[in-house]
Enzyme design. Structure first.
Site, PDB file in Angstrom:
ATOM      1  N   LYS A  12      87.497  10.192  42.788  1.00 27.19           N
ATOM      2  CA  LYS A  12      87.921  10.772  41.511  1.00 27.19           C
ATOM      3  C   LYS A  12      87.897  12.289  41.660  1.00 27.19           C
ATOM      4  O   LYS A  12      86.855  12.891  41.875  1.00 27.19           O
ATOM      5  CB  LYS A  12      87.034  10.358  40.341  1.00 27.19           C
ATOM      6  N   GLU A  55      74.765  16.154  46.200  1.00 27.71           N
ATOM      7  CA  GLU A  55      74.678  17.543  46.651  1.00 27.71           C
ATOM      8  C   GLU A  55      74.886  18.385  45.406  1.00 27.71           C
ATOM      9  O   GLU A  55      75.976  18.409  44.842  1.00 27.71           O
ATOM     10  CB  GLU A  55      75.748  17.803  47.718  1.00 27.71           C
ATOM     11  N   CYS A 113      78.194  26.523  45.439  1.00 25.11           N
ATOM     12  CA  CYS A 113      76.885  25.905  45.197  1.00 25.11           C
ATOM     13  C   CYS A 113      75.783  26.671  45.922  1.00 25.11           C
ATOM     14  O   CYS A 113      74.699  26.851  45.395  1.00 25.11           O
ATOM     15  CB  CYS A 113      76.898  24.431  45.572  1.00 25.11           C
ATOM     16  N   GLU A 158      71.619  28.517  37.336  1.00 27.42           N
ATOM     17  CA  GLU A 158      72.837  28.688  38.133  1.00 27.42           C
ATOM     18  C   GLU A 158      73.948  29.207  37.220  1.00 27.42           C
ATOM     19  O   GLU A 158      74.361  28.525  36.292  1.00 27.42           O
ATOM     20  CB  GLU A 158      73.241  27.349  38.754  1.00 27.42           C
TER      21      GLU A 158
END
Ligand code: NAI
Ligand code: MG
Length: 478
Positions: free
Chosen positions: A175, A251, A285, A382
């Site tokens: 997806k 992850e 990331c 973040e």
């Protein structure tokens, strides 16, 4: 406006429900650039059914390892051929620099080449039990593997998990991220198709996370999940996996810190910052989002970093000379603005940038915050934008304590010319990877993943293949 489709069972198809579409924008211009079918539950069912049938046909499992490897190398060849055409679409749907967008296809090819080399090295072992028992282990794929891909590196991240899963013999349903599905559904899928991958082994659908994403990860015929994205969604996916007791590779995000020692070459820090926090508009990331500098060099470094930030040229990813590209969406831009405001309210000092760029598109200024304290939100969460927080330390113990004082543990770094200090720091910092005197030193061959809430799986390298295989022990009574 060009219309894009799902790739299911070797064919490009619309959603089962007419009119279910997602419109994709160019984040630099806010213009609509394409429209793609949006998967609903029936489409997820069709894709999983195709994957399941192809898995049960054993077309991949029974393929001799050398042939599987050769098929993977054909995929790599097709991906390299497609890098110009695919890069153009990826550049406009994601906003990233055109060369970086083209490189994603090369990177993807590298993953398929690398893991093609492991297809004939998936080896078990024999275990001595007693002289009347012959005991051995073999590795087998799970069956249908579901891959949920983020929008920051749509092609690289997909290839990272897909190549490994394919080398292991799984069938896959992918997806794509709803913000960046176009290059994957068209050019990436075409590369798979041109390479001659048997229908159903790789299926690519587009849809929203809460819709198709959730339907896919909770589907009864999915046996394993690979996810790259935020911690928040990662936890939702781990819950879905737990519900069915299946494994998930996760992850997740980070708040990675570089520790700058008094003897560091500050230009190396600045060079690293250019790619590692301002490149890709900071939507990485493992971004170098915190710099923890010794008090003897902090002011000089802040000057250099703010000069860098002020020198970056804002523009469309396809324009020559552009350094700073847009973030992915208005929503992401507002999130970054809020973080910036919270930093200023908490007493941090924006020595460069700090606000959105006054032009069309979702641009945020390259931002450097000085006087950041470890407990501030901008030092903890973040941000996923071009925002660097600079903190100060007096001794090494304090540096380690600040660096490790977040919920994340994806990457870390240290800048020093003293090898003893570098290795000592590297062993104390929480992070699945530690960079010394640079950032992003890895390749497809180096294992990558997180400590703490950044996840626990490993992608890339030889280690990753075990995440896509289950172990069987066989004992023969002689
Ligand atoms: P997200 O983590 O929600 O999205 C990543 C993928 O997960 C997308 O394909 C999305 O459709 C899918 N997804 C979302 N909810 C799902 C569900 N319930 N079930 C299955 N799939 C689902 O990221 P989002 O919301 O687009 O970005 C928000 C934040 O996530 C960013 O600000 C950033 O901090 C972080 N992020 C981190 C990434 C990384 O590489 N670690 C990549 C993308 C986002
Ligand atoms: Mg076909």
């Amino acid at each position: 406006m060009k219309k894009y489709q799902h790739y299911i069972n070797g064919k490009w198809v619309d959603s089962t429900v007419k009119g279910e579409n997602i419109v994709v924008n160019d984040p630099a211009t806010e213009e609509e650039i394409g429209e793609i079918s949006c998967a609903v539950k029936d489409d997820v069912d069709l894709a999983v059914e195709a994957a399941k049938k192809s898995y049960e046909s054993k077309v991949l499992v029974d393929m001799p390892p050398m042939e599987r490897a050769s098929l993977m190398r054909k995929i790599a060849i097709e991906l390299r051929k497609a890098s110009k055409e695919g890069g153009k679409i990826l550049c406009s749907e994601n906003g990233k620099l055109l060369p970086a967008a083209e490189f994603e296809f090369i990177d993807a090819a590298n993953y398929f080449d690398y893991y093609s080399g492991l297809t004939d090295k998936i080896e078990g072992r024999t275990i001595p039990v007693n002289s009347k028992v012959m005991d051995y282990t073999i590795y087998e794929p799970f069956g249908v593997s579901a891959h949920i891909v983020p929008w920051n590196y749509p092609i690289s991240m997909l290839a990272r998990s897909l190549s490994c899963s394919f080398a292991a013999g799984n069938s896959t349903v992918v997806k794509t991220a709803e913000l960046t599905p176009l290059a994957t559904a068209s050019i990436f899928a075409k590369a798979i198709d041109n390479a001659g991958v048997p229908p159903g082994l790789i299926n690519i659908i587009c849809g929203y996370g809460s819709g198709a994403g959730n339907d896919l990860t909770s589907h009864k015929d999915v046996s394993q999940i690979a996810f790259t994205g935020s911690v928040k969604t990662g936890k939702v996916i781990l819950h879905a996996a737990a519900e069915r007791a299946i494994p998930a590779v996760v992850e997740l995000g980070g708040k990675s810190a570089a520790v700058i020692m008094p003897d560091a070459d500050l230009d190396k820090v600045v060079n690293s910052a250019k790619g590692a926090i301002f490149g890709q508009a900071g939507q990485i990331c493992s971004a170098m989002s915190r710099v923890i500098a010794h008090k003897s060099v902090k002011n000089e470094l802040v000057d250099k970093l703010s000069n860098l930030a002020n020198s970056l040229k804002v523009g469309h990813g396809s324009e020559d000379g552009t350094d700073l590209t847009p973030v992915i969406s208005e929503e992401q831009l507002q999130k970054i603005e809020n973080y910036s405001r919270s930093g200023q309210q908490a007493g941090a000092n924006a020595v460069a940038g700090g606000k959105r760029v006054d032009r069309k598109g979702y641009f945020f200024e390259a931002t450097v915050f000085d006087n950041v304290q470890p407990e501030m939100t901008i030092a903890q969460e973040e941000i996923f934008g071009p925002v660097l927080s600079v903190l100060e330390y007096s001794d090494e113990e304090e540096a380690v304590s600040i660096a490790n004082n977040t919920e994340f543990g994806l990457a870390a770094g240290v800048f020093t010319n003293d090898l003893n200090k570098a290795t000592s720091m590297a062993s104390q910092l929480n992070g699945g990877q530690v960079y010394v005197n640079s950032w992003f030193t890895g390749s497809v061959a180096t294992p990558f993943g997180g400590y703490k809430q950044s996840g626990y799986s490993r992608e890339k390298g030889k280690e990753a293949i075990k995440s896509y295989l289950q172990l069987k022990n066989i004992g023969i009574q002689l």
